[in-house]
Enzyme design. Structure first.
Site, PDB file in Angstrom:
ATOM      1  N   ARG A 112       0.828  -1.220   0.000  1.00 52.35           N
ATOM      2  CA  ARG A 112       0.000   0.000   0.000  1.00 52.35           C
ATOM      3  C   ARG A 112       0.860   1.268   0.000  1.00 52.35           C
ATOM      4  O   ARG A 112       0.597   2.193  -0.783  1.00 52.35           O
ATOM      5  CB  ARG A 112      -0.957  -0.021   1.191  1.00 52.35           C
ATOM      6  CG  ARG A 112      -2.092  -1.017   1.064  1.00 52.35           C
ATOM      7  CD  ARG A 112      -2.934  -1.047   2.320  1.00 52.35           C
ATOM      8  NE  ARG A 112      -2.141  -1.424   3.479  1.00 52.35           N
ATOM      9  CZ  ARG A 112      -2.539  -1.283   4.747  1.00 52.35           C
ATOM     10  NH1 ARG A 112      -3.716  -0.731   5.014  1.00 52.35           N
ATOM     11  NH2 ARG A 112      -1.773  -1.663   5.734  1.00 52.35           N
TER      12      ARG A 112
ATOM     13  N   ASN B   1      -6.046  -2.771   2.032  1.00 49.27           N
ATOM     14  CA  ASN B   1      -6.035  -4.226   2.130  1.00 49.27           C
ATOM     15  C   ASN B   1      -7.472  -4.693   2.301  1.00 49.27           C
ATOM     16  O   ASN B   1      -8.183  -4.207   3.184  1.00 49.27           O
ATOM     17  CB  ASN B   1      -5.227  -4.688   3.349  1.00 49.27           C
ATOM     18  CG  ASN B   1      -3.739  -4.586   3.134  1.00 49.27           C
ATOM     19  OD1 ASN B   1      -3.265  -4.527   2.008  1.00 49.27           O
ATOM     20  ND2 ASN B   1      -2.983  -4.579   4.231  1.00 49.27           N
TER      21      ASN B   1
END
EC number: 6.2.-.-
Length: 825
Positions: A19, A37
């Site tokens: 990320r 996520n």
């Protein structure tokens, strides 16, 4: 033209800094949006110029973080158009869900991305129910940036043992659930301090969304009795420096540590751990020290320094002063033996010419080595045959009589992972034990399984495998399923990985042997059962890893496995594919006097060959073995002779592994062993002492018996005994045996190919962990123009059986489904 696209990324993309990477990538391209996520993957949305969005999708493959393994990226228009996807070849399985929009975030951290605003959201469930697999990231050794901080006095993490960032640190061993966020790890017990929280939220910081991030103010703390932190570390190091044995809480379990240069400390560890001969792994501070103890080629160097930080089996330098001789002690003759008049061999060689070395995995390991400035024995924190301890109370109970002190900390270990072990045959890397740093990272499975399934594994060197679609997750190494504790550890690890990976098996594959605890466990599961022959699983594991389609020749050499005919196999040649196998060659059989007793006592196995080798035309061995028989206890030899003559508890086996045991005993290298493979390891070490002196191979014969080609090992053993009587040295005879076995293998395969077998050869079974044998077999087979494959990521021994079982089960289920579909037309 500006566009908005939703994206989904599948693979090992949680717990690896993906990320933060996406955030930086979007910022560099001037895109806005968000990333999160979700379940087992990453989802997000991105807006910006069409060409920049296309570049964004491309670079999620090409520029991914070092620990990530991107399997598929799918971009889709938000009006519901079909996804625009690219698939990576790393794993090769298509993801089954395209949805990317609408992830519900628990927390959103907005930060500028170039001139736009891009959000990194904490994880949440997807926009609709999903059954996606979730890939659990393996632990990674401390990275160079964190290591510099560890030893920089001005840094606030100076000498902090638990330093980590997005590129390193614990993963699989601390994850309690997925999606991967701190609140779903054992780090949830440690709220971030203001400084760590600022790093965690700063896109420019390498700890941006590093879930295990910690520092001395807010993270785990070392303990040694009543001492804490730096005092605890100093006390533990002082104990090792004075010859004591300590238990250290590592990443995947407790480890026993002592001074590798102190013979008394190493010998005492052997006594307490009940490990009389098996070599210990040695941790060294850096590559320079490793090079002083062992010879490294470029492949071995790459393995040693990889993020997995496995134990690497290296060729020990003959003369060095830094490792105690008890690291790999010499083999001593069994009490039943005495030197014979025909023993012309020099002093017995070491049990192995390989030294298991590895570099520090964590900041704590680096600090210990820095304090002590010497190599350390670092071995599993358990007694022989028991699982490695992970719970603090359990460790104190199990290791109370072994360790003189405990260097522990307050971060719980969620999953048990022993150290991985690898080696190389020249430039070819081989996995011996797939554990910490490697497991449970996914492997490809081709053909994909039509339903989720599990492979239950073997009895020794046990692993299990979970498979769904085209991906297989090989679970952690458990050792031998020999006792209740190990069996229970297997059951717990299986349940945990099923939950974390999001796999609910609908079928289970198992070994044919009804006595294996893994087989019994599989048959107790309320699922369809698929029996897979042991040696077929070995060669299928190799074929599946390399994506072999269609038939191949499988060569499976190991200790023992139950054959299709109810007898014991172990030296087999097949024509096979992933669904079925046909035996075309084998080793001659010999009795195992006393069954399991013959495995523990290679001299019994040697007597089995001497008194009961399969009659295939070679002269009987008893006369040639006179010197061997004279040095044995006469009464015991006569008992074994009677057992063989009357076929009392003497099951016959066509085993390559047991032939290695026989030769080791005939040469006086090992007549009683304390662990599986000990005699074979000693024989390989002895062969290594022959150096560049290549003796003439021993004789070998391949004969036709019914429909099979059979290697008549009695011819080889007879020649060995005659040359031994003539005074040829143990190293030369050991080397000659390896050469003759490679020649016999090449002839067995060549005969099969002449009969119409394919020209691709897959090697499997624990005997191929023997680098001398593997190297010579590959060379001879390639000289015949054959394609020769061996497992690299999947262990060649029984640790790879579960993956092979899963591959066979997947192929059979896929074939059944195709057959059903054809009937339905």
């Amino acid at each position: 033209m500006r566009v908005t696209r939703a994206f989904t990324v599948h693979g090992t993309v949680q717990g690896v800094g993906f990320r933060p990477f996406v955030h930086r990538l979007a910022g560099g391209l001037g895109l806005s949006g968000w990333v999160a996520n979700v379940d087992g993957h990453v989802e997000g949305q991105v807006t910006g110029p069409a060409d920049a969005v296309a570049e964004f999708g491309h670079r999620m493959y090409t520029d991914a973080p070092p620990l990530a393994r991107v399997r598929e990226v799918a971009l889709r228009e938000l009006d519901g158009a079909a996804p625009i996807g690219r698939r990576s070849g790393a794993v090769g399985s298509a993801a089954r869900h395209d949805t990317a929009a609408g992830a519900r975030a628990e927390t959103t951290l907005d930060a500028p991305a170039g001139d736009a605003l891009f959000s990194v959201r904490r994880s949440g469930p997807g926009s609709r129910p999903t059954t996606d697999q979730r890939e659990v990231p393996a632990d990674a050794a401390i990275c160079d940036a964190c290591l510099r901080e560890l030893f920089t006095p001005e840094n606030r993490r100076h000498r902090y043992p638990f330093v980590n960032c997005t590129d390193c640190g614990p993963r699989a061993t601390i994850i309690e659930d997925l999606p991967y966020d701190r609140v779903r790890t054992t780090m949830r017990r440690f709220p971030l301090c203001a400084d760590c929280a600022a790093e965690y939220a700063d896109p420019r910081d390498r700890r941006f969304h590093a879930e295990p991030v910690a520092c001395p103010a807010c993270g785990p703390t070392l303990a040694w009795g009543d001492l804490r932190g730096e005092q605890a570390l100093k006390a533990a190091a002082g104990a090792v420096a004075t010859g004591r044995i300590i238990a250290v809480k590592g990443l995947g379990g407790y480890q026993l540590v002592c001074d590798a240069t102190d013979p008394e400390a190493v010998a005492e560890l052997r006594r307490r751990k009940r490990r009389p001969v098996k070599p210990f792994a040695v941790m060294v501070g850096d590559v320079r020290v490793a090079d002083g103890l062992a010879r490294l080629n470029s492949t071995e160097l790459a393995l040693l320094t990889s993020p997995a930080r496995p134990v690497v089996l290296l060729r020990a330098r003959r003369v060095h002063s830094q490792a105690a001789p008890h690291i790999a002690p010499a083999v001593h003759p069994a009490p039943t033996l005495s030197p014979g008049p025909h023993d012309h061999s020099p002093a017995l060689p070491p049990v192995t010419d390989r030294l298991g070395l590895f570099l520090p995995t964590t900041g704590l390991h680096h600090l210990l080595l820095h304090e002590l400035d010497r190599p350390l024995v670092v071995t599993s924190g358990n007694l022989a045959d028991e699982p490695i301890a992970i719970d603090d109370a359990e460790a104190r109970r199990a290791l109370d009589g072994v360790a003189d002190g405990f260097l522990t900390h307050d971060r719980p270990i969620r999953a048990r992972y022993d150290d991985s072990v690898v080696t190389s045959a020249g430039r070819l890397p081989l996995t011996v034990r797939r554990a910490r740093g490697l497991a449970p990272a996914p492997l490809s499975l081709n053909p994909p399984t039509p339903v989720p399934l599990a492979g239950a594994g073997a009895q020794t060197k046990h692993t299990f495998t979970l498979a769904d679609a085209g991906v297989a997750h090989v679970g952690p190494h458990h050792g031998d399923l020999a006792d209740t504790a190990t069996y229970e550890a297997f059951g717990q690890a299986y349940a945990d990985l099923c939950r974390l990976a999001g796999i609910v098996p609908r079928a289970i594959a198992h070994d044919l042997h009804p006595g294996y605890l893994s087989t019994r466990w599989a048959l107790e599961q309320p699922l369809p059962h698929i029996a897979v022959q042991h040696h077929h699983a070995h060669v299928a594991a190799c074929a599946a890893e390399h994506g072999v389609r269609g038939q191949f020749v499988g060569v499976a050499y190991d200790g023992l496995g139950l054959g299709d005919d109810g007898t014991l196999w172990g030296g087999e040649v097949f024509v096979a594919d992933l669904t079925r196998h046909r035996r075309v060659g084998r080793f001659a059989t010999a009795p195992l006097p006393g069954g399991e007793a013959a495995v523990r006592h290679p001299c019994r196995m040697a007597l089995g060959h001497v008194f009961g080798a399969e009659p295939l035309g070679s002269p009987p061995l008893e006369r040639a073995a006179r010197a061997f028989l004279e040095r044995l206890d006469r009464r015991r030899a006569q008992v074994v002779r009677a057992m063989v003559a009357h076929e009392v508890n003497c099951p016959r086996a066509s085993s390559a592994g047991r032939l290695f045991d026989t030769v080791a005993s005939l040469l006086g290298l090992a007549d009683t062993v304390s662990y599986e493979g000990e005699a074979a390891v000693a024989l390989e070490a002895a062969a290594g002492l022959a150096g560049r002196d290549r003796p003439v191979p021993l004789k070998h014969r391949v004969v036709r018996v019914g429909s099979l080609w059979v290697y008549d090992s009695a011819a080889t053993l007879g020649d060995l005994l005659e040359r031994q009587a003539d005074g040829e040295s143990v190293p030369r005879l050991a080397a000659a045996f390896h050469s003759s076995l490679a020649a016999a293998t090449a002839e067995l395969v060549a005969r099969a190919v002449e009969d119409g077998a394919p020209r691709t050869v897959c090697l499997g079974g624990g005997c191929f962990a023997n680098v001398q044998l593997l190297t010579q077999v590959r060379r001879r087979l390639r000289a015949h123009g054959l394609r020769v494959l061996v497992g690299r990521q999947v262990p060649v021994g029984d640790g790879g059986i579960s993956y092979g079982q899963a591959a066979v089960a997947a192929a059979r289920l896929a074939e059944e489904r195709r057959g059903t579909a054809r009937k339905g037309r």
